[in-house]
Design an enzyme around this catalytic site. Structure first.
Site, PDB file in Angstrom:
ATOM      1  N   SER A 108      -1.820  17.482   6.576  1.00 51.92           N
ATOM      2  CA  SER A 108      -2.610  18.705   6.734  1.00 51.92           C
ATOM      3  C   SER A 108      -2.494  19.532   5.464  1.00 51.92           C
ATOM      4  CB  SER A 108      -2.069  19.523   7.923  1.00 51.92           C
ATOM      5  OG  SER A 108      -1.990  18.756   9.101  1.00 51.92           O
ATOM      6  N   GLU A 109      -3.002  19.015   4.346  1.00 52.06           N
ATOM      7  CA  GLU A 109      -2.831  19.705   3.060  1.00 52.06           C
ATOM      8  C   GLU A 109      -3.228  21.165   3.114  1.00 52.06           C
ATOM      9  OE1 GLU A 109      -3.692  16.645   3.340  1.00 52.06           O
ATOM     10  OE2 GLU A 109      -2.138  15.685   2.144  1.00 52.06           O
ATOM     11  N   HIS A 164      -6.826   9.057  -7.589  1.00 50.16           N
ATOM     12  CA  HIS A 164      -5.372   9.274  -7.686  1.00 50.16           C
ATOM     13  C   HIS A 164      -4.923   9.387  -9.134  1.00 50.16           C
ATOM     14  CE1 HIS A 164      -5.572   7.865  -3.559  1.00 50.16           C
ATOM     15  NE2 HIS A 164      -4.292   7.978  -3.393  1.00 50.16           N
TER      16      HIS A 164
HETATM   17  C1  LIG Z   1      -5.462  13.976   2.124  1.00 48.51           C
HETATM   18  C2  LIG Z   1      -4.434  12.944   1.845  1.00 48.51           C
HETATM   19  N1  LIG Z   1      -3.121  13.229   2.013  1.00 48.51           N
HETATM   20  C3  LIG Z   1      -2.168  12.317   1.774  1.00 48.51           C
HETATM   21  C4  LIG Z   1      -2.509  11.053   1.346  1.00 48.51           C
HETATM   22  C5  LIG Z   1      -1.418  10.007   1.069  1.00 48.51           C
HETATM   23  N2  LIG Z   1      -1.486   8.980   2.127  1.00 48.51           N
HETATM   24  C6  LIG Z   1      -2.160   7.826   1.944  1.00 48.51           C
HETATM   25  S1  LIG Z   1      -2.181   6.895   3.339  1.00 48.51           S
HETATM   26  C7  LIG Z   1      -1.231   8.021   4.174  1.00 48.51           C
HETATM   27  C8  LIG Z   1      -0.834   7.772   5.583  1.00 48.51           C
HETATM   28  C9  LIG Z   1      -2.052   7.699   6.446  1.00 48.51           C
HETATM   29  O1  LIG Z   1      -1.671   7.391   7.762  1.00 48.51           O
HETATM   30  P1  LIG Z   1      -2.776   6.851   8.747  1.00 48.51           P
HETATM   31  O2  LIG Z   1      -3.967   7.762   8.691  1.00 48.51           O
HETATM   32  O3  LIG Z   1      -2.148   6.650  10.063  1.00 48.51           O
HETATM   33  O4  LIG Z   1      -3.264   5.480   8.119  1.00 48.51           O
HETATM   34  P2  LIG Z   1      -2.380   4.179   7.930  1.00 48.51           P
HETATM   35  O5  LIG Z   1      -1.775   4.244   6.551  1.00 48.51           O
HETATM   36  O6  LIG Z   1      -1.348   4.169   9.004  1.00 48.51           O
HETATM   37  O7  LIG Z   1      -3.336   3.047   8.048  1.00 48.51           O
HETATM   38  C10 LIG Z   1      -0.940   9.116   3.374  1.00 48.51           C
HETATM   39  C11 LIG Z   1      -0.149  10.293   3.812  1.00 48.51           C
HETATM   40  C12 LIG Z   1      -3.880  10.774   1.166  1.00 48.51           C
HETATM   41  N3  LIG Z   1      -4.286   9.570   0.732  1.00 48.51           N
HETATM   42  N4  LIG Z   1      -4.809  11.717   1.428  1.00 48.51           N
END
Ligand SMILES: Cc1ncc(C[n+]2csc(CCOP(=O)(O)OP(=O)(O)O)c2C)c(N)n1
Ligand SMILES: Cc1ncc(C[n+]2csc(CCOP(=O)(O)OP(=O)(O)O)c2C)c(N)n1
Ligand SMILES: [Mg+2]
Ligand SMILES: [Mg+2]
Lengths: 338, 319, 338, 319
Positions: free
Chosen positions: B58-59, B128
Site C-alpha cells: 500500500s505505497e 525498475h
Molecule cells: C506497487 C508495488 N509495490 C511493490 C512491488 C514489489 N513486489 C513485486 S511482487 C510483490 C509481491 C506481490 O504479491 P502478490 O500480489 O501476491 O503476487 P505474487 O508475487 O504472490 O504472485 C512485491 C511486493 C511492486 N512490484 N509494485
C-alpha cells in the site's frame, strides 16, 4: 476418448508446457540478478533479469484461459509466463524474450516482467503490483463502448488486494457494468511476507462482493475445478452480466524470484504443498478418466522437447541492435534524444 | 573505523538512530526479512515488529501514514523499494509531506526520511530502473540526498534522520555491495559536497553511481594531461553552490554527469546556475531520453561510461 | 435543566456557531474565485479562495467531536470549518485565516481548504479527496506505538470511498488494530455529481465491514443520534477494540463551493432537504426537552454576535509580510530559494 | 474565423475531433456539468454519457483505464482537473502509459491526451497551484504541451488528439477567460514554437501564463531601446531547438521565464542546452522554491512579474 477426458488432457498439456517452460527458464536464470540481499553477481546468466516463476500455479492460468477466445484480452502480473503461454503465445518467442533477444515477443525490450503478446490478446505482464487492474477495466470499457463481443480477464495476486487500484478498478467495473473477469491468484504470500496478516477482513472475494462484484472461490490447484468455475463466471460476463470475481487459492513452489531460496519459508509447508502439485492432481484425474499413462507421458515428453527446442533457438537468436533502444518510444519528438 | 558495504552502512546508521531515539521507526514491505537489498537486515530482530514494520503493499498509505506518524510524534523512515514504486505515493509525498509545514503555517513539521533506491539494476527494465531525483529537487519542502559511498550512506542517513524535514533519500541499486571504511558516529552534513579529485582544467560535478565512473574518467584524462576537479554533490537539495561555483569559476569549464535521463535532469539546474553565476562553459552528460531496455545492448545505451565522459570533457575544452 | 437537555443545548450551541460562521464566510466570499465555469472575477472579496461550506452538515461534526477530548486528533476534508470549530478552535483565528491574515490559524498560508489548529488536535483540512485517511491511520499508529490514550477521528466524504486510499487506510487500521474512528460524511454528492451512481455495491459501511471495520449508519442531521452512536463507537475504540466506522447521512445545503449556484441540482430536492435542517431538528428536540425558546434564541444570538466580532476582527487584522512566504518550509536548505 | 476564449477553443477542438472520430472519448470527474472550467461544456449533451464519461473520484484508475482504453481501440482524453490531483495517478502515467509502447516492443501504442491544468489560481494555495511541466518533459515517452492562447489551445489540442502518443496537455487555470480569434480546422504542429516579437538584443523564451507577462515586459524594454525576441515554446517536449538556438545565437543572450519553481524547472534545460550549443549568456526567471501561499501577499511572491523580467534582462545584458 471421452470428451471430458479430451478436454482435461488438453488442459494438462498446457500445464505441462508451462511447467517445462518455468523449469527451463529457472535453470537459465541461475547466476542472474539477485534482489535477495545477495549482491548482484556478475556470473553471466542466459536470463539476466528478475524472473518470477509461476511453478505450482499453472492450473489457474490454464483453467481460466481455456475459456477465453484468442480475441479476448488479458492483463497479467509480474508472474506472467503461465498466463502468456496459456493465452496462446509462441514459446519460442517467449523464451527469446527472456533471453533478451531481438526475436522475442517484445524484441528484448521488456523481458520476463513485461512479457506480452498483443497478437493473442495478452496485454502484458506488469512490474507494478495491481497496475494491470485499471488497464483491464479500461480495456473492458473500450470493448463495451465499441460494442465488441470480447471480454477481459484480469489476473492479480493476493498482495494486490491491499493496493488502492484494486478498489478503484472493481468499483469502475461495477459502475460501468463491464465485461471483465477478475482473477485473484492467491498463493498466500507477497514476496517474502505472508499476505494473511497484512489483509483485513475476510479476504479478496468478500471485498469484491462488498463492491458489487459477485464471484466464487475455487481450489486453484485443481484445473478441472478452475475450468468449471471460470466457464460459469465467464458465461455470465459474456452474457452481459457485468464483472465477476474468481478467487483461486494456490501455492508458489519457488522463491519470489528464481534466485530466491525462500529460506524464510518453513520447508515442511513447502513439502506439504508439493503433494498438491496441480500437475499431479491432473494426472490422477486423467487416470481416473481412463487416460493411459503412456498418453500422459507422451504429453510430458512433447512439452519437454518443445521447450528444449525453444531454449536452443533462444540461445542462438540474435541480440537487438543498440539502435533499437531508440525506437518504439514516441513518434512526436522521436530522434531528439538529448 | 569499520569496513562496511553501502547496504550495511545504512543499516548501521539506522540501527544507531533507533537505539538513540525511541521515536524512530521504519516501515515498508518485507522489512522483516531485511529488506530486498539487506539494508534492514537484523533490525526487526533488534527493535521488534512494532518499530520495524512490515506493511501491506500500500505505497500510498505507507507514505501517507508516515506523514501522520510524523505529526503524532514519531520520526518514520519509509522504504519504497525502488523509486518507480514511489510513483504510487506522489500525492502523499508532494502534496501532503512536503507542503504540510508551510500549508498549516508552521504548526507542525514532518520529520520523515523516504528511501527510494534509484538507477539501473541489471536487466530490471523500464519500470525498475528510473532515476527521478530531478523531480524532488523541484519540490519546495523536500531535501534530496543521493550518496555514492558507504561512509556517505552512513553519515548522510544519520544526518537525514536528524534533520526534521522530509528527506527523499536515494540510494543506488548497483552500489549496495560497494565496500569502504566507515567511522562510527560520524556525520556528513546535508548540503555539503565532496571533492574527490583536485584539478584546474575542468570541473566535473556528479552524484550516485556516476561518481566512480567520473573518477575513472578523471584518471584517464589526467594521463592525457587534463586535470579534472571532481565533485560528488551528495545532496542535490540543498546543493553545495559554494564548492561548485568556486570550482567552475576557477576552471571555467563545467561538466555535469548523472545516470538519470539528461533532458530535464538535475544536471541542467547545476549547469544553468553555474553559467549564470560564473559565465563558465558548460556541458551535461546523462542518459538519452529513452526507457531502460531489458536486453543488455539496449540497457547499455542508458549507461554513462568513462569513455563518454572523457569525450564530453574533450569537446568541452575544445570549444 | 435535565442533564440530557444541558448536553443537547451544548451541542446546539456549537451547531449554531458553525452555522453562523459558514453564513458569514459565505457572504464574505462573494465575488471571490469561481471554479464554476464562471471565469475568476477580479471583484475583490474578503475571502478570496475556494470556500467549501458545511452548511447543513453541522450535526455530524458536532455529534462526533462532542465525544473527543482536546488531545484526541482529527483529520478533515476540504469542507473542514465545522470539524475545526467543533474540535475547539478559536473562531477569530479561523475567520482571520479565511481572510488570509497573519493572525489566522495558519498565518494566512493555508486558507479555508487547509484550515488547521494543531493546538486542539485538528491536523488539517485537505485539498485532496481522501488524502486525510492515510494520515489519520498513521497518527493512530503513532499513538499506539507511543502507548498514548488518545484516538483519531477521520472525516471524509462519500466521494472519497472510491479512491484507493480509502481501502488502503481502512485495511491499515485493521492490520495494526489502531484507535481510529472513520466518519463518512455522506451528503450524497461529489462536487456536481451524485455519488450513488458512481459507487458500486451497497456503499461505504458495507465496504468497511468487508475489510474488517465494524460500524453503523446514522441520520447525520440528528445531532442526538450522531452523538449517541459516536459515543458508543468511540468507547469501543478507546477500549482497544480497534477501528470503527460511522456512516452519517446528511445533505449539502449550498453549492460545492460558496460561489457555486448548484444549478445542476433539483431545487425541489433542496427545498425538501431544508425541512431536515439539523438545527431545526435540534431546536424541536430542545423544546421537547422543555428548554425555553428564549434560551434557544439566546444561543443563536450569542453565536451571531461571536461571529460578527470575528468578522470585524478578521477584517482589521494585519496581512502577512511578503517575507513570511519564505518561512515554515524547511530548515535544511532554507533561504536558498533560487 | 471565430472569437473564442481559451476554454471554448479547447471545447471546440475536442468536439470536432469527437465528431470526426468515433473512437475519441473523454473521461473525468464532473464532465457532464461541463468540467469545472467549462472546457467540456455541452459535450456530454452532444456525444452522450458513453463518450463524455463522468467518473468516480479515482484518479489512478481514470488514468489507468485510459491506458487500457487506448490499447483496446479508443483515443481517450483524460481530465485530471488540476495537475496536483494527477499526482494520484503517477504510476499509471509514467510507468504504464509512457513506457507501454517501448516495454512491449512496439506491439501497441497509447494514443492518450491527459489534460492537467497548471498554475496559480487566485488563492488556491499549495495543493491547487503547482506547475509541474518539468516532471513530464523528463519522462521518455511523453509529449508535453502548454498553450498560452485560444488559437494555440485549439490547434495544439487538435494535434495532440491526432498524435498517437501519450500527451501531457497543460492548460493554465488563469487563462480560461482569455479571448482570441480561432480558425476552425486549423492545426498547430507539436514541437513548433511561436515568435511573438522580433528583436536582436535578447531572446526571451517562455510558455503558458508567463507569455503575456513577457510580451508586456518586452514592450517596456523596447521603450528603453532594448529589443527582445520573444518566443512562446508552446510544446515543451519536443521543444523547438531550431528557433530557440538560432535566436540565442543571434542575440547572444537568453532569458527563460516560467511560472513554475525555478529550481529544477524546465527553464534550466532550455538555458543549459542553449549555452551548450551557442555559448550564449543565460539567465532564468521562475518562482522561488516555496509552496504557493493562500494570502495575496504570499501568493504574489510566487508570481513572475513584468518588472522582474525587465530587471532580469537588464542584469543579463550588463554582464
Ligand atoms: C506497487 C508495488 N509495490 C511493490 C512491488 C514489489 N513486489 C513485486 S511482487 C510483490 C509481491 C506481490 O504479491 P502478490 O500480489 O501476491 O503476487 P505474487 O508475487 O504472490 O504472485 C512485491 C511486493 C511492486 N512490484 N509494485
Ligand atoms: C484526488 C482529488 N480529486 C478530485 C478533487 C476535486 N474535488 C474536490 S471536492 C470533490 C468532491 C468530493 O466529494 P465528497 O468526498 O463527497 O466530499 P463533499 O464535497 O461532498 O463534502 C472533488 C471531486 C480533489 N480535491 N482531489
Ligand atoms: Mg501472492
Ligand atoms: Mg459528498
Amino acid at each position: 476418448m471421452h470428451e471430458s477426458a479430451t478436454r482435461l488432457l488438453a488442459l494438462y498439456r498446457t500445464m505441462a508446457r508451462i511447467r517445462a517452460f518455468e523449469n527451463a527458464a529457472e535453470i537459465a536464470s541461475q547466476g542472474g540478478v539477485a534482489a535477495w540481499g545477495l549482491s548482484t553477481t556478475t556470473k553471466p546468466a542466459l536470463v539476466r533479469g528478475p524472473l518470477h516463476l509461476s511453478t505450482g500455479q499453472e492450473a489457474v492460468a490454464v483453467g481460466v484461459c481455456a475459456n477465453l477466445t484468442r480475441d479476448d484480452l488479458l492483463t497479467s502480473t509480474h508472474r506472467g509466463h503461465g498466463h502468456t503461454l496459456a493465452k496462446g503465445a509462441n514459446v519460442n518467442r517467449m523464451m527469446a524474450e527472456l533471453f533478451g533477444r531481438a526475436t522475442g515477443t517484445n524484441k528484448g525490450k521488456g523481458g520476463s516482467m513485461h512479457i506480452a503478446d498483443f497478437s493473442v490478446g495478452m496485454l502484458g505482464a506488469n512490474g507494478v503490483v495491481a497496475a494491470g487492474m485499471p488497464i483491464a477495466v479500461g480495456a473492458a470499457h473500450a470493448l463495451k463502448i465499441r460494442k465488441r463481443p470480447e471480454i477481459v480477464a484480469c489476473f492479480f495476486g493476493d498482495g494486490a488486494v491491499n493496493r488502492g487500484p484494486f478498489l478503484e478498478a472493481l468499483n469502475w467495473a461495477v459502475v460501468y457494468h463491464l465485461p471483465v473477469l477478475f482473477v485473484c491468484e492467491d498463493n498466500r504470500i507477497s514476496a517474502t511476507t505472508p499476505t494473511g496478516p497484512m489483509t483485513g477482513g475476510a479476504g479478496a472475494s468478500v471485498r469484491a462482493d462488498s463492491m458489487g462484484v459477485p464471484g466464487a472461490k475455487v481450489d486453484g490447484n485443481d484445473v478441472e475445478a478452475v475450468d468449471a468455475m471460470a466457464a460459469r463466471l465467464i458465461a455470465e460476463v459474456r452474457g452481459g452480466g457485468g464483472p465477476r470475481f474468481l478467487h483461486a487459492v494456490t501455492y508458489r513452489f519457488k522463491g519470489h524470484v528464481s534466485v530466491d531460496p525462500a529460506a524464510y519459508r518453513d520447508q515442511a509447508e513447502v513439502v506439504a504443498a508439493l503433494a498438491f502439485d496441480p500437475l499431479l492432481i491432473a494426472r490422477g484425474a486423467l487416470v481416473r478418466h481412463g487416460v493411459a499413462l503412456q498418453a500422459i507421458e507422451a504429453v510430458d515428453h512433447e512439452a519437454k522437447t518443445e521447450i528444449d527446442a525453444a531454449m536452443t533457438q533462444a540461445e542462438a537468436a540474435p541480440w537487438p541492435e543498440p539502435a533499437a533502444a531508440y525506437t518504439d518510444i514516441q513518434n512526436t519528438g522521436a530522434g531528439q534524444w538529448r | 573505523m569499520a569496513l562496511m558495504n553501502y547496504s550495511q552502512a545504512a543499516a548501521a546508521a539506522l540501527s544507531e538512530a533507533m537505539t538513540a531515539d525511541a521515536t524512530v521507526v521504519a516501515l515498508g514491505e518485507d522489512l522483516g526479512r531485511g529488506g530486498i537489498f539487506a539494508q534492514y537486515r537484523g533490525l526487526q530482530q533488534q527493535f521488534g515488529a512494532d518499530r520495524v514494520i512490515d506493511t501491506p503493499i500500500s505505497e500510498a498509505t505507507i507514505m501517507g501514514a508516515a506523514v501522520g506518524m510524523a505529526l503524532a510524534g514519531l520520526r518514520p523512515v519509509v522504504e519504497m523499494r525502488v523509486v518507480d514504486f514511489a510513483l504510487c505515493a506522489m500525492d502523499e509525498l508532494v502534496n501532503q509531506a512536503a507542503k504540510n509545514r508551510f500549508m498549516f503555517g508552521g504548526q507542525g513539521r514532518v520529520p520523515l526520511v523516504v528511501r527510494m533506491p534509484i538507477g539501473l539494476w541489471t536487466a530490471s527494465a523500464a519500470q525498475h530502473s528510473q532515476s527521478l531525483e530531478a523531480w524532488f529537487a523541484h519540490i519546495p519542502g523536500l531535501v534530496v540526498v543521493a550518496p555514492a559511498a558507504p561512509d556517505d550512506n552512513y553519515g548522510l542517513l544519520a544526518s537525514a534522520l536528524e534533520s526534521g524535514d522530509p528527506v527523499v533519500y536515494m540510494e543506488h541499486k548497483e552500489l549496495w555491495g560497494v565496500e569502504g571504511d566507515v567511522v562510527p558516529g560520524s556525520r556528513v552534513a546535508l548540503g555539503v559536497a565532496r571533492r574527490l579529485r583536485d584539478g584546474g582544467d575542468v570541473t566535473i560535478v556528479t552524484w550516485s553511481k556516476a561518481v566512480p565512473t567520473c573518477v575513472a574518467a578523471a584518471t584517464a584524462l589526467s594521463t592525457a594531461g587534463i586535470e579534472a576537479d571532481v565533485i560528488d554533490l551528495r545532496t542535490l537539495w540543498p546543493w553545495d553552490r559554494e564548492m561548485v561555483l568556486a570550482s567552475a569559476a576557477r576552471t571555467g569549464h563545467l561538466l555535469v554527469v548523472h545516470e538519470a535521463v539528461q533532458v530535464g535532469g538535475f544536471g541542467a539546474e547545476i549547469a544553468a546556475a553555474a553559467a549564470e553565476a560564473t559565465g563558465c562553459r558548460i556541458r551535461r552528460l546523462g542518459a538519452p531520453r529513452i526507457p531502460s531496455g531489458y536486453s543488455k545492448p539496449l540497457e547499455d545505451e542508458s549507461r554513462v561510461t568513462a569513455d563518454a565522459i572523457v569525450g564530453a570533457v574533450t569537446t568541452l575544452l575544445q570549444r
